[in-house]
Design an enzyme around this catalytic site. Structure first.
Site, mmCIF file in Angstrom:
data_model
loop_
_atom_site.group_PDB
_atom_site.id
_atom_site.type_symbol
_atom_site.label_atom_id
_atom_site.label_comp_id
_atom_site.label_asym_id
_atom_site.label_seq_id
_atom_site.Cartn_x
_atom_site.Cartn_y
_atom_site.Cartn_z
ATOM 1 N N GLY A 186 -42.702 12.260 -16.451
ATOM 2 C CA GLY A 186 -43.960 12.985 -16.958
ATOM 3 C C GLY A 186 -45.002 12.316 -16.098
ATOM 4 O O GLY A 186 -45.925 13.069 -15.697
ATOM 5 N N HIS A 187 -45.182 10.822 -16.334
ATOM 6 C CA HIS A 187 -46.349 10.171 -15.372
ATOM 7 C C HIS A 187 -46.262 10.563 -13.966
ATOM 8 O O HIS A 187 -47.172 11.013 -13.419
ATOM 9 C CB HIS A 187 -46.000 8.710 -15.498
ATOM 10 C CG HIS A 187 -46.179 8.090 -16.663
ATOM 11 N ND1 HIS A 187 -45.075 7.591 -17.365
ATOM 12 C CD2 HIS A 187 -47.205 8.160 -17.659
ATOM 13 C CE1 HIS A 187 -45.487 7.232 -18.603
ATOM 14 N NE2 HIS A 187 -46.753 7.546 -18.772
HETATM 15 P P1 AMP Z 1 -49.352 6.687 -21.253
HETATM 16 O O1 AMP Z 1 -48.346 5.873 -20.199
HETATM 17 O O2 AMP Z 1 -48.417 7.014 -22.509
HETATM 18 O O3 AMP Z 1 -50.517 6.334 -21.621
HETATM 19 O O4 AMP Z 1 -49.448 8.195 -20.532
HETATM 20 C C1 AMP Z 1 -50.306 8.350 -19.450
HETATM 21 C C2 AMP Z 1 -50.424 9.599 -19.125
HETATM 22 O O5 AMP Z 1 -49.226 10.392 -18.928
HETATM 23 C C3 AMP Z 1 -51.229 10.436 -20.101
HETATM 24 O O6 AMP Z 1 -51.951 11.399 -19.735
HETATM 25 C C4 AMP Z 1 -50.112 11.190 -20.941
HETATM 26 O O7 AMP Z 1 -50.392 12.341 -21.502
HETATM 27 C C5 AMP Z 1 -49.193 11.434 -19.773
HETATM 28 N N1 AMP Z 1 -47.838 11.813 -20.174
HETATM 29 C C6 AMP Z 1 -47.053 11.099 -21.136
HETATM 30 N N2 AMP Z 1 -45.724 11.592 -21.294
HETATM 31 C C7 AMP Z 1 -45.921 12.730 -20.556
HETATM 32 C C8 AMP Z 1 -44.865 13.851 -20.446
HETATM 33 N N3 AMP Z 1 -43.728 13.994 -21.162
HETATM 34 N N4 AMP Z 1 -45.214 14.977 -19.412
HETATM 35 C C9 AMP Z 1 -46.672 15.148 -18.916
HETATM 36 N N5 AMP Z 1 -47.449 13.908 -19.177
HETATM 37 C C10 AMP Z 1 -47.117 12.932 -19.779
#
Ligand code: AMP
Length: 281
Positions: A36-37
């Site tokens: 996702g990231h």
């Molecule tokens: P985090 O590390 O959880 O703070 O997420 C960092 C970024 O990755 C944020 O913009 C989240 O929305 C995005 N993100 C997290 N999980 C996913 C996913 N499964 N698909 C797309 N983007 C994601």
């Protein structure tokens, strides 16, 4: 690819890049990167000349009793993944540089943060808007990419960017899912096999909502009822925090499904609180 830890060095570098006419893309993360990231990095590469990925487990967005101390970390692995995906810089600052001991200035976006996640996590978004504002000041991006996975966060950050006049284009990228539909999340690693299987209940519920809408159903009450049934059939011990039907931009609740309605939900599955969402029409 370069790894930068110093706030002042990052500030100098982004100033130099801007002076050279380079378009900067920013992807803020808390690390422990998954596909996702990485999809956000690929999206940023399309929109900018240089991509800065930040890794920072931001303490101010965790409430008391949340998982800050045990939040998963793997900086080495993250750096390798960012390099392989084509990121240009990793900004991984130390917490004491970002938040000096006497730090006392916060950015708050008001109305949008009182609903959905804001109800059970009242200080969460203040932490998010504050760190993203700081990252904007330090890295001076032209575009920043956030995931639809954290839908409310993306809407709040879009509003903050507009309200404070940051010259940054916000891109919201689609949610990347596991083959069974579970939205990828750093928190998925907390599950054992059985819990992992049941965690798909959020996606099953969203999928059934979408199918009902496709078949002509517009009643939020009926769709909600079916979603609860699907969740409990898949994960009998699930604790539903909320299932909400809101307008994409305003986050205001809707009574009937109309164009732009997003369904979002938060469910605790075997002690892990998961969120997910889907645009229904
Ligand atoms: P985090 O590390 O959880 O703070 O997420 C960092 C970024 O990755 C944020 O913009 C989240 O929305 C995005 N993100 C997290 N999980 C996913 C996913 N499964 N698909 C797309 N983007 C994601």
């Amino acid at each position: 690819m370069k790894v930068i830890r110093s706030v002042s060095k990052m500030q100098r570098l982004s100033r130099d890049l801007t002076a050279k006419g380079k378009k900067i893309g920013l992807v803020p993360t808390m690390g422990y990167l998954h596909e996702g990231h990485l999809s956000l990095i690929r999206r940023a590469k399309k929109a900018a000349d240089v991509v800065i990925v930040t890794i920072f487990v931001n303490p101010t967005q965790f409430g008391p009793g949340e998982d800050l101390a045990k939040y998963p970390r793997d900086e080495k692995g993250d750096i390798a993944k960012i390099k392989a995906t084509g990121g240009d810089y990793v900004f991984s600052p130390r917490a004491k540089d970002v938040y000096p001991e006497d730090f006392c200035t916060y950015v708050t976006t008001e109305e949008l943060t009182k609903t959905l996640e804001g109800v059970s996590r009242p200080t969460h978004f203040r932490g998010v808007t504050t760190i993203v504002a700081k990252l904007f000041n330090i890295t001076r991006p032209d575009v920043a990419v956030f995931g639809m996975k954290d839908y409310q966060q993306a809407v709040v950050l879009k509003r903050m960017t507009r309200d404070l006049g940051y010259p940054v284009k916000i891109i919201i990228a689609p949610t990347v899912r596991e083959p069974d539909g579970l939205a990828m999340s750093s928190r998925n690693r907390y599950f054992d096999d059985r819990a992992r299987w049941e965690a798909v209940c959020l996606y099953y519920a969203l999928r059934s909502a979408k199918e009902m809408v496709k078949a002509g159903q517009t009643s939020v009450v009926r769709i909600n009822k079916e979603m609860v049934a699907v969740i409990m059939a898949t994960c009998p011990t699930a604790r539903i925090d909320y299932i909400a039907f809101t307008d994409f931009k305003t986050l205001k609740p809707v009574r009937r499904i109309v164009r732009g309605t997003v369904c979002s939900l938060a469910v605790e599955v075997h002690g892990v609180r998961l969120i997910d969402n889907m645009k229904l029409a």
